[in-house]
Design a protein around this motif. Structure first.
Motif, PDB file in Angstrom:
ATOM      1  N   ALA A  94     -24.715   3.472   1.946  1.00  0.00           N
ATOM      2  CA  ALA A  94     -23.728   4.466   2.347  1.00  0.00           C
ATOM      3  C   ALA A  94     -24.340   5.718   2.966  1.00  0.00           C
ATOM      4  O   ALA A  94     -23.620   6.524   3.558  1.00  0.00           O
ATOM      5  CB  ALA A  94     -22.887   4.865   1.139  1.00  0.00           C
ATOM      6  N   ALA A  95     -25.648   5.911   2.843  1.00  0.00           N
ATOM      7  CA  ALA A  95     -26.284   7.162   3.276  1.00  0.00           C
ATOM      8  C   ALA A  95     -26.041   7.507   4.749  1.00  0.00           C
ATOM      9  O   ALA A  95     -25.681   8.655   5.059  1.00  0.00           O
ATOM     10  CB  ALA A  95     -27.770   7.119   2.959  1.00  0.00           C
ATOM     11  N   PRO A  96     -26.212   6.571   5.708  1.00  0.00           N
ATOM     12  CA  PRO A  96     -25.979   6.943   7.109  1.00  0.00           C
ATOM     13  C   PRO A  96     -24.530   7.359   7.388  1.00  0.00           C
ATOM     14  O   PRO A  96     -24.280   8.261   8.197  1.00  0.00           O
ATOM     15  CB  PRO A  96     -26.332   5.685   7.901  1.00  0.00           C
ATOM     16  N   TYR A  97     -23.594   6.736   6.709  1.00  0.00           N
ATOM     17  CA  TYR A  97     -22.186   7.086   6.905  1.00  0.00           C
ATOM     18  C   TYR A  97     -21.886   8.489   6.365  1.00  0.00           C
ATOM     19  O   TYR A  97     -21.115   9.248   6.961  1.00  0.00           O
ATOM     20  CB  TYR A  97     -21.276   6.059   6.225  1.00  0.00           C
ATOM     21  N   ARG A 150     -14.134  -4.501  -1.592  1.00  0.00           N
ATOM     22  CA  ARG A 150     -13.609  -3.140  -1.714  1.00  0.00           C
ATOM     23  C   ARG A 150     -14.042  -2.273  -0.540  1.00  0.00           C
ATOM     24  O   ARG A 150     -15.168  -2.353  -0.072  1.00  0.00           O
ATOM     25  CB  ARG A 150     -14.099  -2.509  -3.008  1.00  0.00           C
ATOM     26  N   PHE A 151     -13.144  -1.405  -0.122  1.00  0.00           N
ATOM     27  CA  PHE A 151     -13.406  -0.396   0.894  1.00  0.00           C
ATOM     28  C   PHE A 151     -13.223   0.973   0.235  1.00  0.00           C
ATOM     29  O   PHE A 151     -12.623   1.076  -0.834  1.00  0.00           O
ATOM     30  CB  PHE A 151     -12.430  -0.537   2.060  1.00  0.00           C
ATOM     31  N   SER A 152     -13.702   2.016   0.877  1.00  0.00           N
ATOM     32  CA  SER A 152     -13.573   3.350   0.272  1.00  0.00           C
ATOM     33  C   SER A 152     -13.175   4.391   1.322  1.00  0.00           C
ATOM     34  O   SER A 152     -13.403   4.214   2.524  1.00  0.00           O
ATOM     35  CB  SER A 152     -14.877   3.762  -0.405  1.00  0.00           C
ATOM     36  N   ASN A 153     -12.566   5.469   0.842  1.00  0.00           N
ATOM     37  CA  ASN A 153     -12.252   6.653   1.644  1.00  0.00           C
ATOM     38  C   ASN A 153     -13.125   7.785   1.114  1.00  0.00           C
ATOM     39  O   ASN A 153     -13.217   7.977  -0.093  1.00  0.00           O
ATOM     40  CB  ASN A 153     -10.788   7.050   1.499  1.00  0.00           C
ATOM     41  N   VAL A 154     -13.739   8.525   2.017  1.00  0.00           N
ATOM     42  CA  VAL A 154     -14.611   9.626   1.611  1.00  0.00           C
ATOM     43  C   VAL A 154     -14.107  10.905   2.261  1.00  0.00           C
ATOM     44  O   VAL A 154     -13.808  10.921   3.463  1.00  0.00           O
ATOM     45  CB  VAL A 154     -16.082   9.366   2.009  1.00  0.00           C
ATOM     46  N   TYR A 155     -14.000  11.976   1.467  1.00  0.00           N
ATOM     47  CA  TYR A 155     -13.515  13.273   1.934  1.00  0.00           C
ATOM     48  C   TYR A 155     -14.570  14.328   1.630  1.00  0.00           C
ATOM     49  O   TYR A 155     -15.150  14.329   0.545  1.00  0.00           O
ATOM     50  CB  TYR A 155     -12.219  13.659   1.214  1.00  0.00           C
ATOM     51  N   ASP A 164     -10.854   4.753  -3.748  1.00  0.00           N
ATOM     52  CA  ASP A 164     -10.566   3.397  -3.267  1.00  0.00           C
ATOM     53  C   ASP A 164      -9.726   3.419  -2.003  1.00  0.00           C
ATOM     54  O   ASP A 164      -8.839   4.248  -1.838  1.00  0.00           O
ATOM     55  CB  ASP A 164      -9.792   2.610  -4.327  1.00  0.00           C
ATOM     56  N   SER A 165      -9.995   2.498  -1.145  1.00  0.00           N
ATOM     57  CA  SER A 165      -9.155   2.234   0.015  1.00  0.00           C
ATOM     58  C   SER A 165      -8.554   0.842  -0.206  1.00  0.00           C
ATOM     59  O   SER A 165      -8.241   0.496  -1.344  1.00  0.00           O
ATOM     60  CB  SER A 165      -9.992   2.298   1.291  1.00  0.00           C
ATOM     61  N   ILE A 166      -8.478   0.044   0.824  1.00  0.00           N
ATOM     62  CA  ILE A 166      -7.896  -1.283   0.666  1.00  0.00           C
ATOM     63  C   ILE A 166      -8.833  -2.189  -0.128  1.00  0.00           C
ATOM     64  O   ILE A 166     -10.033  -1.956  -0.193  1.00  0.00           O
ATOM     65  CB  ILE A 166      -7.570  -1.919   2.032  1.00  0.00           C
ATOM     66  N   LYS A 167      -8.260  -3.206  -0.722  1.00  0.00           N
ATOM     67  CA  LYS A 167      -9.037  -4.224  -1.433  1.00  0.00           C
ATOM     68  C   LYS A 167      -8.647  -5.576  -0.855  1.00  0.00           C
ATOM     69  O   LYS A 167      -7.496  -5.975  -0.958  1.00  0.00           O
ATOM     70  CB  LYS A 167      -8.720  -4.197  -2.923  1.00  0.00           C
ATOM     71  N   GLY A 217     -11.523   3.809   5.212  1.00  0.00           N
ATOM     72  CA  GLY A 217     -11.796   2.387   5.383  1.00  0.00           C
ATOM     73  C   GLY A 217     -13.269   2.067   5.561  1.00  0.00           C
ATOM     74  O   GLY A 217     -13.628   1.179   6.335  1.00  0.00           O
ATOM     75  N   LEU A 218     -14.121   2.771   4.851  1.00  0.00           N
ATOM     76  CA  LEU A 218     -15.558   2.532   4.920  1.00  0.00           C
ATOM     77  C   LEU A 218     -15.879   1.266   4.134  1.00  0.00           C
ATOM     78  O   LEU A 218     -15.509   1.147   2.971  1.00  0.00           O
ATOM     79  CB  LEU A 218     -16.301   3.742   4.337  1.00  0.00           C
ATOM     80  N   LYS A 219     -16.604   0.323   4.745  1.00  0.00           N
ATOM     81  CA  LYS A 219     -16.858  -0.964   4.087  1.00  0.00           C
ATOM     82  C   LYS A 219     -18.056  -0.873   3.149  1.00  0.00           C
ATOM     83  O   LYS A 219     -19.071  -1.561   3.286  1.00  0.00           O
ATOM     84  CB  LYS A 219     -17.067  -2.061   5.150  1.00  0.00           C
ATOM     85  N   VAL A 220     -17.944   0.044   2.194  1.00  0.00           N
ATOM     86  CA  VAL A 220     -18.903   0.179   1.103  1.00  0.00           C
ATOM     87  C   VAL A 220     -18.061   0.455  -0.127  1.00  0.00           C
ATOM     88  O   VAL A 220     -17.084   1.208  -0.059  1.00  0.00           O
ATOM     89  CB  VAL A 220     -19.887   1.340   1.347  1.00  0.00           C
TER      90      VAL A 220
END
Length: 185
Positions: free
Chosen positions: A117-120, A173-178, A152-155, A83-86
């Motif tokens: 997104a770099a700090p996240y 758009r939100f994103s999931n990062v692994y 992609d996460s939620i939209k 749920g990252l808001k990027v």
């Protein structure tokens, strides 16, 4: 390989248990004699009872040995941010810079990048590194980024007011990062 050893050990224990059950059934089986059809029960001798109890203790010792087998050491550590808001497209621009690099190099490189997104991503990589070092006893200097991906996460669907009382659609758009870290040997 350890899993196959466990399977073999458990199969041996199960075979011993079935043998024990068979011997106890034989010891307490009913005998029929001739045409009279009278049934007499054969009582188990002391030796048979002692053999059965000895087999049971052996199987219980083997079962304990199976439980004591340790799991193999972990070779990778993972972390995720949900749920990252990027937007995923913006995150992919950043993670493509660090894929396959050593952890220290990646963090140093990302600290110079002026993207949203770099700090996240730095926090995410540091979290995975902490998991590797503290939970799985991996060497901090040998860690590298084996896999990193964004999806992609939620939209959230919103609207934007436009001229003459109309509206345009907007998707936030939100994103999931692994990320997966491995140790170079």
């Amino acid at each position: 390989m350890a899993e196959t050893k466990k399977k073999v050990a458990t199969e041996e224990v199960e075979n011993k248990e079935t043998e024990v059950k068979k011997t106890t059934k034989k010891a307490s089986s009913k005998k029929t004699t001739g045409t009279k059809k009278t049934t007499t029960t054969k009582k188990a001798s002391k030796k048979e009872v002692e053999e059965v109890s000895a087999n049971e203790t052996k199987t219980s010792k083997k079962a304990k040995k199976v439980e004591e087998v340790e799991a193999p050491a972990r070779t990778e550590a993972k972390a995720k941010v949900l749920g990252l808001k990027v937007t995923p497209r913006k995150v992919r621009l950043v993670i493509d810079l660090v894929r396959g690099k050593k952890v220290d190099e990646a963090v140093a490189l990302l600290s110079l990048v002026h993207k949203e997104a770099a700090p996240y991503i730095i926090k995410l990589i540091n979290s995975a590194k902490a998991n590797a070092v503290n939970n799985f006893n991996m060497n901090e200097e040998n860690l590298y980024i084996a896999e990193i991906m964004a999806c992609d996460s939620i939209k959230m669907r919103r609207y934007l007011p436009r001229a003459k009382g109309s509206a345009s659609g907007m998707v936030k758009r939100f994103s999931n990062v692994y990320v997966t870290l491995k140790e170079k040997i």
